[in-house]
Design an enzyme around this catalytic site. Structure first.
Site, PDB file in Angstrom:
ATOM      1  N   GLY A 151      -9.334  -0.341   4.345  1.00 50.60           N
ATOM      2  CA  GLY A 151      -9.335   0.179   5.705  1.00 50.60           C
ATOM      3  C   GLY A 151      -9.547   1.678   5.783  1.00 50.60           C
ATOM      4  N   LYS A 165     -10.346   8.089  -0.590  1.00 49.41           N
ATOM      5  CA  LYS A 165      -9.295   7.506   0.246  1.00 49.41           C
ATOM      6  C   LYS A 165      -8.994   8.468   1.390  1.00 49.41           C
ATOM      7  CE  LYS A 165      -4.683   5.446   0.101  1.00 49.41           C
ATOM      8  NZ  LYS A 165      -3.540   5.079  -0.765  1.00 49.41           N
ATOM      9  N   ASP A 216      -7.209   4.510  11.874  1.00 46.74           N
ATOM     10  CA  ASP A 216      -8.239   5.535  12.069  1.00 46.74           C
ATOM     11  C   ASP A 216      -9.022   5.820  10.802  1.00 46.74           C
ATOM     12  OD1 ASP A 216      -6.430   7.002  10.502  1.00 46.74           O
ATOM     13  OD2 ASP A 216      -5.575   8.037  12.231  1.00 46.74           O
ATOM     14  N   ARG A 222      -9.813   8.938  -5.591  1.00 53.94           N
ATOM     15  CA  ARG A 222      -8.988   8.132  -6.482  1.00 53.94           C
ATOM     16  C   ARG A 222      -9.849   7.601  -7.631  1.00 53.94           C
ATOM     17  NH1 ARG A 222      -4.993   3.835  -3.752  1.00 53.94           N
ATOM     18  NH2 ARG A 222      -6.939   2.863  -3.080  1.00 53.94           N
ATOM     19  N   ASP A 231      -1.834  -7.464  -2.028  1.00 50.69           N
ATOM     20  CA  ASP A 231      -3.036  -6.636  -1.902  1.00 50.69           C
ATOM     21  C   ASP A 231      -2.833  -5.261  -2.516  1.00 50.69           C
ATOM     22  OD1 ASP A 231      -1.375  -6.707   0.672  1.00 50.69           O
ATOM     23  OD2 ASP A 231      -2.440  -4.819   0.916  1.00 50.69           O
ATOM     24  N   ASN A 232      -1.616  -4.964  -2.997  1.00 49.52           N
ATOM     25  CA  ASN A 232      -1.356  -3.710  -3.699  1.00 49.52           C
ATOM     26  C   ASN A 232      -1.149  -3.930  -5.197  1.00 49.52           C
ATOM     27  OD1 ASN A 232      -1.457  -2.300  -1.279  1.00 49.52           O
ATOM     28  ND2 ASN A 232       0.749  -2.353  -0.973  1.00 49.52           N
ATOM     29  N   ASP A 274      -1.801   2.014  -5.180  1.00 50.38           N
ATOM     30  CA  ASP A 274      -1.435   2.213  -3.772  1.00 50.38           C
ATOM     31  C   ASP A 274      -0.021   2.782  -3.605  1.00 50.38           C
ATOM     32  OD1 ASP A 274      -3.836   1.569  -2.756  1.00 50.38           O
ATOM     33  OD2 ASP A 274      -3.278  -0.356  -1.912  1.00 50.38           O
TER      34      ASP A 274
END
Length: 505
Positions: free
Chosen positions: A103, A124, A136, A187, A263-264, A273
């Site tokens: 995202g 990121k 955002d 990253r 998802d991490n 993350d």
């Protein structure tokens, strides 16, 4: 702008000769969306990491150029980049979310260095993607610097982690709990593929897309398995073992991730993350570092079990790869999952024995170690400093153990434990000086405490970076005494002991 000095790095590549590729993009657009970074206003380099530049064979002089700033702020393209945002799903705090994705992260591609290592470059905070949902797509100085510092802290503690090449700040306002300013980190990791990438295609019934993704990971990072008929099972076994060993390292260091959603979770066993993470100060086995987790799902003492559960989600998602017969595939999957408890126990036992200076294995060691941890828990003694002080204990019964006694509240219980510990040391003819050296090489003096990170953040938000630079110098040598930086080892002052961190951190 600050660039840490590292005289070992010789000029190698510039920004035009990084030889950037994006092999993930060759999987096809079912796995990602093409995006472009959104430019920032007046980007400035807060810090650049010459250790990470060395991984890329990048000339550190490039880190000081305006072109470097513009590229890694997302304001101009990096030669050879093919920017994409990947799609995945995941279990968040135990609840299924059928579509997530990058995202606010944009994968530029991979760099293969002269040693044959492949490194993802990912921006990121570089703007919205199709997976931003209501976000955002931005990151702020606070969260970006926390991630930048954490990657270095864990790496130098010997804990596998993503790292960052650069941290760039800008003038753009970003609304969080308050209005903050935008930042972007680059990253860097061998891969950013997560358990959730596989969960997505399994949940959608798109099982034909599992094998290409798994084979990409295997070919890139487990080449010894490439082409083998049992490669998918052997890869899942490796991921399960790596995950167990990673979490054992977290536990031994007193590190709490805070958001262990699937998802991490990295398919390479990397710490991935950084949000509301935290190292424990006063030891509390049930410590919850994330105030967005009121139920304590990701508490310190629950992390090992959550790691096991997360591996079960990955293995279930990959069951179609294990055999044509569903029952046989399920049996193979269960066998793979059953590797986790033993792998975790073996890693945890090995790490704790090392931290207590024990060379040999004895059946009573876990009980001895747990009695000491119970002492810490009851008195909320500082986890890091108490274990560091343990190295000062001598085998002789008349040793006062002054340094350790200064850390422990329940001295009566400590005095009952110390004779058993000394007897255990004598049983293997332990030498005080040699043992202390071993223990000090695995029990750090310096960790990234939240109050130290907050001080660096406060200065960065005012435009300064000297505290970031100083803190990084300390964290890169966590096991050394560093008398000139002794204040960085101290417990947080009373007013800074309960800094709140949440999923927005």
């Amino acid at each position: 702008m600050n660039v840490a000095e590292d005289p070992r790095i010789a000029p190698l590549r510039d920004l035009d000769t990084l030889a950037l590729d994006n092999r993930y993009a060759r999987l096809g657009e079912a796995y990602f969306s093409r995006v472009e970074p959104a430019p920032l206003t007046n980007p400035r380099l807060l810090h650049a990491n010459t250790e990470v530049a060395a991984l890329l064979d990048l000339d550190p002089a490039q880190l000081l150029t305006q072109r470097f700033i513009e590229i890694f702020a997302g304001n101009r393209p990096l030669p050879g980049a093919e920017p994409i945002a990947t799609i995945y799903a995941g279990h968040q705090f135990g609840g299924w979310v059928p579509q997530l994705g990058d995202g606010r992260a944009i994968l530029l591609g991979q760099v293969r260095n002269r040693r044959g290592e492949s490194w993802d470059l990912q921006l990121k905070g570089a703007g919205k993607t199709p997976y931003s949902r209501f976000g955002d797509g931005r990151a702020v100085i606070r969260s970006s610097l926390r991630e930048y510092l954490a990657g270095e802290a864990l790496h130098h503690l010997g804990i596998p982690s993503t790292r960052a090449l650069s941290l760039i700040v800008a003038d753009d306002p970003v609304q969080r709990e308050t209005v903050e300013r935008a930042a972007v980190i680059c990253r860097v990791a061998p891969s950013h593929v997560r358990f959730g990438h596989f969960e997505l295609f399994y949940s959608r019934g798109q099982h034909e897309r599992l094998a290409p993704l798994a084979d990409h990971v295997i070919d890139e990072h487990f080449p010894e398995l490439s082409g083998r008929p049992d490669r998918h099972a052997r890869w899942l076994e490796a991921v399960t073992v790596r995950t167990a060993e990673l979490i054992a390292r977290w536990q031994a260091a007193g590190f709490c991730h805070g958001v262990m959603n699937t998802d991490n979770m990295s398919v390479l066993g990397l710490t991935l993350d950084y949000g509301p993470y935290g190292f424990i100060d006063g030891f509390d086995a049930g410590h919850v570092c994330n105030h967005s987790d009121p139920g304590g799902r990701y508490a310190y003492d629950r992390q090992p079990a959550i790691g096991h559960w997360n591996c079960s989600r990955l293995i279930q998602s990959c069951v179609p790869l294990l055999a044509d017969d569903p029952e046989q595939a399920a049996e193979i999957g269960q066998t793979l999952l059953d590797r986790y408890p033993d792998a975790y126990a073996q890693a945890m036992t090995r790490l704790w024995r090392a931290k207590f200076g024990l060379r040999d294995e004895q059946d009573d060691d876990p009980a001895l170690i747990n009695r000491f941890l119970t002492l810490l828990h009851r008195g909320r003694a500082d986890f890091t400093l108490s274990l560091r002080a343990l190295a000062s204990v001598r085998v002789a019964d008349d040793d006062p153990a002054t340094e350790l006694r200064a850390r422990i509240l329940d001295l009566e219980a400590l005095d009952a434990w110390l004779p058993d510990y000394r007897a255990r040391l004598r049983a293997e003819q332990s030498d005080d000086a040699e043992r202390a050296a071993r223990m000090n090489a695995c029990n750090p003096k310096y960790i990234l405490r939240n109050h130290l990170a907050q001080r660096a953040i406060a200065e960065a938000e005012r435009g300064g970076s000297s505290e970031t630079e100083r803190l990084l110098r300390v964290l890169r040598h966590p096991f050394d005494e560093q008398p000139e930086h002794a204040a960085y080892a101290e417990e947080p002052p009373p007013g800074e002991r309960h800094i709140a961190v949440s999923c927005s951190s």
